[in-house]
Design a protein around this motif. Structure first.
Motif, mmCIF file in Angstrom:
data_model
loop_
_atom_site.group_PDB
_atom_site.id
_atom_site.type_symbol
_atom_site.label_atom_id
_atom_site.label_comp_id
_atom_site.label_asym_id
_atom_site.label_seq_id
_atom_site.Cartn_x
_atom_site.Cartn_y
_atom_site.Cartn_z
ATOM 1 N N GLU A 190 102.219 90.897 -6.476
ATOM 2 C CA GLU A 190 103.729 90.507 -6.445
ATOM 3 C C GLU A 190 103.988 91.318 -7.764
ATOM 4 O O GLU A 190 105.091 92.012 -7.774
ATOM 5 C CB GLU A 190 103.539 89.217 -6.656
ATOM 6 N N ALA A 191 103.242 91.396 -8.952
ATOM 7 C CA ALA A 191 103.535 92.033 -10.094
ATOM 8 C C ALA A 191 104.027 93.538 -9.699
ATOM 9 O O ALA A 191 104.781 94.492 -10.316
ATOM 10 C CB ALA A 191 102.546 91.953 -11.086
ATOM 11 N N ALA A 192 103.005 94.475 -8.790
ATOM 12 C CA ALA A 192 103.280 95.666 -8.624
ATOM 13 C C ALA A 192 104.343 95.902 -7.811
ATOM 14 O O ALA A 192 104.972 96.975 -7.767
ATOM 15 C CB ALA A 192 101.855 96.009 -7.729
ATOM 16 N N LEU A 193 104.577 94.863 -7.019
ATOM 17 C CA LEU A 193 105.886 95.160 -5.834
ATOM 18 C C LEU A 193 106.952 95.184 -6.780
ATOM 19 O O LEU A 193 108.006 95.860 -6.829
ATOM 20 C CB LEU A 193 105.681 94.127 -4.622
ATOM 21 N N ALA A 194 106.978 94.041 -7.684
ATOM 22 C CA ALA A 194 108.274 94.275 -8.609
ATOM 23 C C ALA A 194 108.391 95.324 -9.552
ATOM 24 O O ALA A 194 109.699 95.599 -9.623
ATOM 25 C CB ALA A 194 107.955 92.902 -9.565
ATOM 26 N N ALA A 195 107.215 95.643 -10.044
ATOM 27 C CA ALA A 195 107.344 96.968 -10.786
ATOM 28 C C ALA A 195 108.045 98.184 -9.817
ATOM 29 O O ALA A 195 108.778 99.024 -10.595
ATOM 30 C CB ALA A 195 106.060 97.372 -11.175
ATOM 31 N N ALA A 196 107.533 98.360 -8.706
ATOM 32 C CA ALA A 196 108.297 99.350 -7.672
ATOM 33 C C ALA A 196 109.527 98.921 -7.083
ATOM 34 O O ALA A 196 109.873 99.708 -6.204
ATOM 35 C CB ALA A 196 107.124 99.552 -6.748
ATOM 36 N N GLY A 198 110.404 96.670 -5.039
ATOM 37 C CA GLY A 198 110.346 96.624 -3.508
ATOM 38 C C GLY A 198 109.542 97.349 -2.744
ATOM 39 O O GLY A 198 109.447 97.461 -1.442
ATOM 40 N N ASN A 199 109.206 98.633 -3.404
ATOM 41 C CA ASN A 199 108.513 99.720 -2.838
ATOM 42 C C ASN A 199 107.081 99.513 -2.704
ATOM 43 O O ASN A 199 106.407 99.744 -3.572
ATOM 44 C CB ASN A 199 108.863 101.200 -3.144
ATOM 45 N N PRO A 200 106.546 99.323 -1.600
ATOM 46 C CA PRO A 200 105.085 98.977 -1.177
ATOM 47 C C PRO A 200 104.463 100.169 -1.599
ATOM 48 O O PRO A 200 103.170 100.194 -2.064
ATOM 49 C CB PRO A 200 104.871 98.491 0.057
ATOM 50 N N GLY A 201 104.693 101.364 -1.153
ATOM 51 C CA GLY A 201 104.009 102.634 -1.431
ATOM 52 C C GLY A 201 103.853 102.972 -2.795
ATOM 53 O O GLY A 201 102.760 103.133 -3.265
ATOM 54 N N LEU A 202 104.986 102.807 -3.680
ATOM 55 C CA LEU A 202 104.945 102.883 -5.062
ATOM 56 C C LEU A 202 104.130 102.099 -5.694
ATOM 57 O O LEU A 202 103.336 102.394 -6.813
ATOM 58 C CB LEU A 202 106.220 103.203 -5.473
ATOM 59 N N ALA A 203 104.289 100.828 -5.247
ATOM 60 C CA ALA A 203 103.532 99.528 -5.803
ATOM 61 C C ALA A 203 102.061 99.967 -5.835
ATOM 62 O O ALA A 203 101.049 99.661 -6.621
ATOM 63 C CB ALA A 203 103.810 98.206 -4.965
ATOM 64 N N ARG A 204 101.567 100.232 -4.551
ATOM 65 C CA ARG A 204 100.075 100.694 -4.396
ATOM 66 C C ARG A 204 99.692 101.832 -5.521
ATOM 67 O O ARG A 204 98.565 101.887 -6.140
ATOM 68 C CB ARG A 204 99.948 100.947 -2.969
ATOM 69 N N LEU A 205 100.471 102.919 -5.438
ATOM 70 C CA LEU A 205 100.271 103.976 -6.170
ATOM 71 C C LEU A 205 99.966 103.674 -7.645
ATOM 72 O O LEU A 205 99.228 104.183 -8.620
ATOM 73 C CB LEU A 205 101.315 105.225 -5.883
ATOM 74 N N TRP A 206 101.224 103.012 -8.315
ATOM 75 C CA TRP A 206 101.155 102.516 -9.553
ATOM 76 C C TRP A 206 100.047 101.675 -9.933
ATOM 77 O O TRP A 206 99.569 101.564 -11.142
ATOM 78 C CB TRP A 206 102.431 101.976 -9.780
ATOM 79 N N ALA A 207 99.687 100.773 -9.033
ATOM 80 C CA ALA A 207 98.508 99.712 -9.332
ATOM 81 C C ALA A 207 97.354 100.532 -9.325
ATOM 82 O O ALA A 207 96.428 100.542 -10.318
ATOM 83 C CB ALA A 207 98.530 98.845 -8.093
ATOM 84 N N GLU A 208 97.056 101.746 -8.513
ATOM 85 C CA GLU A 208 96.078 102.292 -8.629
ATOM 86 C C GLU A 208 95.714 103.256 -9.765
ATOM 87 O O GLU A 208 94.917 103.494 -10.320
ATOM 88 C CB GLU A 208 95.857 103.475 -7.360
ATOM 89 N N GLN A 209 97.111 103.839 -10.270
ATOM 90 C CA GLN A 209 96.897 104.773 -11.668
ATOM 91 C C GLN A 209 97.107 103.788 -12.636
ATOM 92 O O GLN A 209 97.317 104.329 -13.914
ATOM 93 C CB GLN A 209 98.238 105.275 -11.419
ATOM 94 N N GLY A 210 97.308 102.360 -12.818
ATOM 95 C CA GLY A 210 97.515 101.718 -13.847
ATOM 96 C C GLY A 210 98.598 101.865 -14.621
ATOM 97 O O GLY A 210 98.888 101.377 -15.855
ATOM 98 N N SER A 211 99.837 101.990 -13.993
ATOM 99 C CA SER A 211 101.058 102.477 -14.266
ATOM 100 C C SER A 211 101.693 100.878 -14.962
ATOM 101 O O SER A 211 102.966 100.886 -15.402
ATOM 102 C CB SER A 211 102.163 103.026 -13.489
ATOM 103 N N LEU A 212 101.319 99.802 -14.433
ATOM 104 C CA LEU A 212 101.912 98.562 -14.882
ATOM 105 C C LEU A 212 101.697 98.408 -16.174
ATOM 106 O O LEU A 212 102.377 97.833 -16.868
ATOM 107 C CB LEU A 212 101.367 97.298 -14.162
ATOM 108 N N ALA A 213 100.550 98.579 -16.945
ATOM 109 C CA ALA A 213 100.698 98.794 -18.494
ATOM 110 C C ALA A 213 101.656 99.672 -18.932
ATOM 111 O O ALA A 213 102.250 99.368 -20.158
ATOM 112 C CB ALA A 213 99.228 99.178 -18.904
ATOM 113 N N GLN A 214 102.001 100.723 -18.341
ATOM 114 C CA GLN A 214 102.791 101.794 -18.829
ATOM 115 C C GLN A 214 104.336 100.860 -18.976
ATOM 116 O O GLN A 214 105.437 101.172 -19.639
ATOM 117 C CB GLN A 214 103.060 102.992 -17.850
ATOM 118 N N ARG A 215 104.511 100.400 -17.742
ATOM 119 C CA ARG A 215 106.049 99.589 -17.494
ATOM 120 C C ARG A 215 106.269 98.480 -18.724
ATOM 121 O O ARG A 215 107.313 98.433 -19.403
ATOM 122 C CB ARG A 215 105.798 98.613 -16.278
#
Length: 311
Positions: A190-196, A198-215
């Motif tokens: 849910e947090a990853a999807l909100a960061a992206a 609503g884009n699930p592909g970006l949500a997956r990529l950013w979750a794998e890269q640790g980009s939620l901390a960057q957000r």
């Protein structure tokens, strides 16, 4: 081979046309980054060139599949950014590349089937390259197919877009996105999807890269600058050194949340001193800056001016 739910209808439609021998000579795969357009392209090309496909999917073992795996199939060419004479990668696709591609497609298929060329990103063609491609699109050779891939198709001339069969990948619904993210093992979907957004592909990529901390870091930076505690120059330097386009995405998203909070009379998380009109102007400028970073303008000056206006 399983594919995301938002690709199923596109795949079925193409395979139906293939069975009726009614495939177009030019396809345009477009839509937001992260929805799997390039995976879809690879799957489609492999299945079309395979000598013994099953329901449109490649067998993986025939001669054609082995050559594709090795990157040496004579009937497939993938065109992307080339190199300048000094060895530096270009930022656009130029006319000489398109002319060479057109000459290649004018020759006969070595395997006696389809000849396929992909252009990715097609929205990076400069004006002369796009004009050169028009002739190939208007007078396609038999059994040839061009597949254009673009995250931003509006950058392409309308004359190019109108001559392609458009396959547009759109954001799936929230429930479908969350189900897919959980299926592929994304924690805190849910947090990853909100960061992206609503884009699930970006949500997956950013979750794998640790980009939620960057957000979260971007939001803290904006809040500190709004309160007068931050240093615009230090923040702009840090952003420029680490995924500046992505940070600008998160910054624009944070400002959008600020505007929504104000509209609903809630506590604004960034505590900006800008009025509503100023927030909207900053949001627009942040998005334009993200686009401008791809061009020749100095990124450090773009970010410094933007953050200075925020403070």
């Amino acid at each position: 081979m399983s594919i995301p739910s938002w690709q199923v209808e596109h795949w079925a439609r193409l395979q139906s046309r293939r069975q009726r021998d009614a495939l177009p000579h030019a396809l345009l795969l477009c839509g937001p980054q992260g929805l799997g357009k390039r995976d879809f392209l690879r799957r489609f090309v492999r299945g079309l060139l395979c000598q013994q496909p099953h329901e449109g999917d490649a067998c993986g073992t025939c001669r054609s599949c082995l050559l594709l795996n090795a990157g040496t199939h004579p009937d497939y060419v993938a065109l992307s950014y080339g190199l300048r004479k000094d060895g530096v990668q270009r930022q656009d696709i130029v006319v000489d590349q398109i002319r060479e591609l057109s000459a290649r497609l004018a020759t006969a298929s070595q395997f006696g089937g389809w000849q396929i060329a992909s252009i990715d990103p097609a929205d990076a063609m400069n004006h002369a390259a796009a004009n050169a491609l028009l002739k190939t699109l208007e007078e396609p050779a038999s059994q040839t197919m061009l597949v254009l891939v673009a995250d931003a198709p509006w950058r392409m001339p309308a004359t190019i877009r109108s001559r392609c069969q458009r396959i547009e990948f759109q954001l799936p619904g929230r429930e479908a996105s969350l189900a897919w993210l959980q299926e592929v093992g994304v924690r805190d979907a849910e947090a990853a999807l909100a960061a992206a957004s609503g884009n699930p592909g970006l949500a997956r990529l950013w979750a794998e890269q640790g980009s939620l901390a960057q957000r979260q870091e971007v939001r803290k930076d904006l809040a500190a600058l709004a309160s007068g505690r931050g240093d615009s120059m230090a923040v702009s330097k840090r952003w420029l050194e680490d995924a500046p386009e992505q940070r600008l995405w998160f910054a624009a998203q944070a400002v959008a949340d600020e505007m929504r909070a104000r509209a609903s009379a809630q506590s604004a998380p960034l505590s900006s001193t800008l009025d509503s009109e100023g927030l909207m102007a900053w949001y627009d400028t942040a998005n334009r800056a993200r686009e401008a970073l791809r061009g020749p303008l100095r990124g450090d000056l773009l970010l410094l001016e933007l953050l200075g206006r925020w403070r």
